[in-house]
Write a protein that holds these residues in place. Sequence first.
Motif, mmCIF file in Angstrom:
data_model
loop_
_atom_site.group_PDB
_atom_site.id
_atom_site.type_symbol
_atom_site.label_atom_id
_atom_site.label_comp_id
_atom_site.label_asym_id
_atom_site.label_seq_id
_atom_site.Cartn_x
_atom_site.Cartn_y
_atom_site.Cartn_z
ATOM 1 N N ASP A 1 42.452 49.085 37.637
ATOM 2 C CA ASP A 1 41.069 49.354 37.586
ATOM 3 C C ASP A 1 40.541 47.893 37.226
ATOM 4 O OD1 ASP A 1 41.365 51.966 37.868
ATOM 5 O OD2 ASP A 1 40.798 52.071 36.335
ATOM 6 N N SER A 2 41.329 47.162 36.195
ATOM 7 C CA SER A 2 40.495 46.144 35.355
ATOM 8 C C SER A 2 40.818 45.102 36.765
ATOM 9 C CB SER A 2 41.197 45.212 34.938
ATOM 10 O OG SER A 2 42.466 44.805 34.850
ATOM 11 N N ALA A 3 41.047 44.707 37.942
ATOM 12 C CA ALA A 3 40.654 44.150 38.688
ATOM 13 C C ALA A 3 39.368 44.108 39.833
ATOM 14 C CB ALA A 3 41.382 43.698 40.020
ATOM 15 N N ARG A 4 38.927 45.349 39.286
ATOM 16 C CA ARG A 4 38.489 46.349 40.322
ATOM 17 C C ARG A 4 36.688 45.725 39.561
ATOM 18 N NH1 ARG A 4 41.359 51.253 40.861
ATOM 19 N NH2 ARG A 4 42.618 50.928 42.256
ATOM 20 N N ASP A 5 37.007 45.726 38.187
ATOM 21 C CA ASP A 5 35.787 45.536 37.563
ATOM 22 C C ASP A 5 35.218 43.821 37.587
ATOM 23 O OD1 ASP A 5 33.922 45.778 35.624
ATOM 24 O OD2 ASP A 5 34.069 47.676 34.942
ATOM 25 N N PRO A 6 34.334 43.416 37.388
ATOM 26 C CA PRO A 6 34.132 42.009 37.663
ATOM 27 C C PRO A 6 33.833 41.957 35.962
ATOM 28 C CG PRO A 6 32.266 42.468 38.790
ATOM 29 C CD PRO A 6 33.263 44.292 38.238
ATOM 30 N N LYS A 7 33.373 42.601 34.851
ATOM 31 C CA LYS A 7 33.310 42.341 33.403
ATOM 32 C C LYS A 7 34.675 42.130 33.105
ATOM 33 C CE LYS A 7 33.703 47.202 31.479
ATOM 34 N NZ LYS A 7 33.142 48.489 31.038
#
Length: 312
Positions: free
Chosen positions: A285-291
């Motif tokens: 999930d963290s890899a998918r979201d640029p923030k």
Amino acid sequence: MARGERPMVPDVEFESYYGRPILKEPTWKTPDVPLYLFLGGMAGCSAVLAEGAALTGRPELERVARMAAAGGAAAGTVALVHDLGRPERFLNMLRVIKPTSPLSVGSYILAPFSALSGAAAASNVTGLLPRLGRLAGLGAAAFGPPLATYTAALFANTAVPAWHEAHRELPFVFGGSGAQAAGGLAMLLVPLDQAGPARRMALAGAVVEIVAAESIVLRRGLVAEPYRKGLPGRLMRIARAATAVASAATVVGGRRSRIVAAAAGATYVAASVVTRFGVFEAGMDSARDPKYTVVPQRERLAARSESSTPQR
């Protein structure tokens, strides 16, 4: 801002060029990699538990732990090879050792551990070559803790924010989870009078894992958000609750009731599995979201700029 006023600057949207993600999402497969994480942790800690059982004269606990170590290593290797796609890719990793690569070092941990734990289990079951079997068991126990925790270094060595930023806590999460799985499996299969070391290992692992997982959430700020939200957040909460319930049952009735001990052991194992899936999905999930990549980078740049500004 006064009521009715319109903001002059729109809310920040963390987007990347042409709608592409900033990070390339890992190509590791589900459930292969989470299961490999679980099986490696359980196998490594089971090898340590088996040596403790051998030293204290608990033959049934030793046999179960040796079989768990050998079986977990074999099943984990199958999961790893399936994720890689072709068996020769795993063999190619053994051609050269790269001390700076956790994956390379991990291959040289898994291969000897699998051979040694398999030899120790075979000797224990057949009764053949007992001295060589004990030596093999000692070797497997030496490789056990690195096997249970090297995958944490492998994850933390990536650019995936939820894994990289938690590089201090992940080894304790994985090690504690592996210990509770190994102890829980033995509690499920071993009589009460021989399961004392398994209960203590499971309880200790549960404490270490819960404290380390909570430390990620409390100390890692925005990057810890994937561990709290969505599917990974639900998985992590389920795992912590199951671990707490199993620990309470172990303390209250684990030494007196075979049913309670078996139920607590099965719950420990299930919680360990869920933890590995939770950590894996949080990273994805963290890899998918640029923030999760952009905001920490900006914070680090701002802090670096402030520290380098000369004081008047």
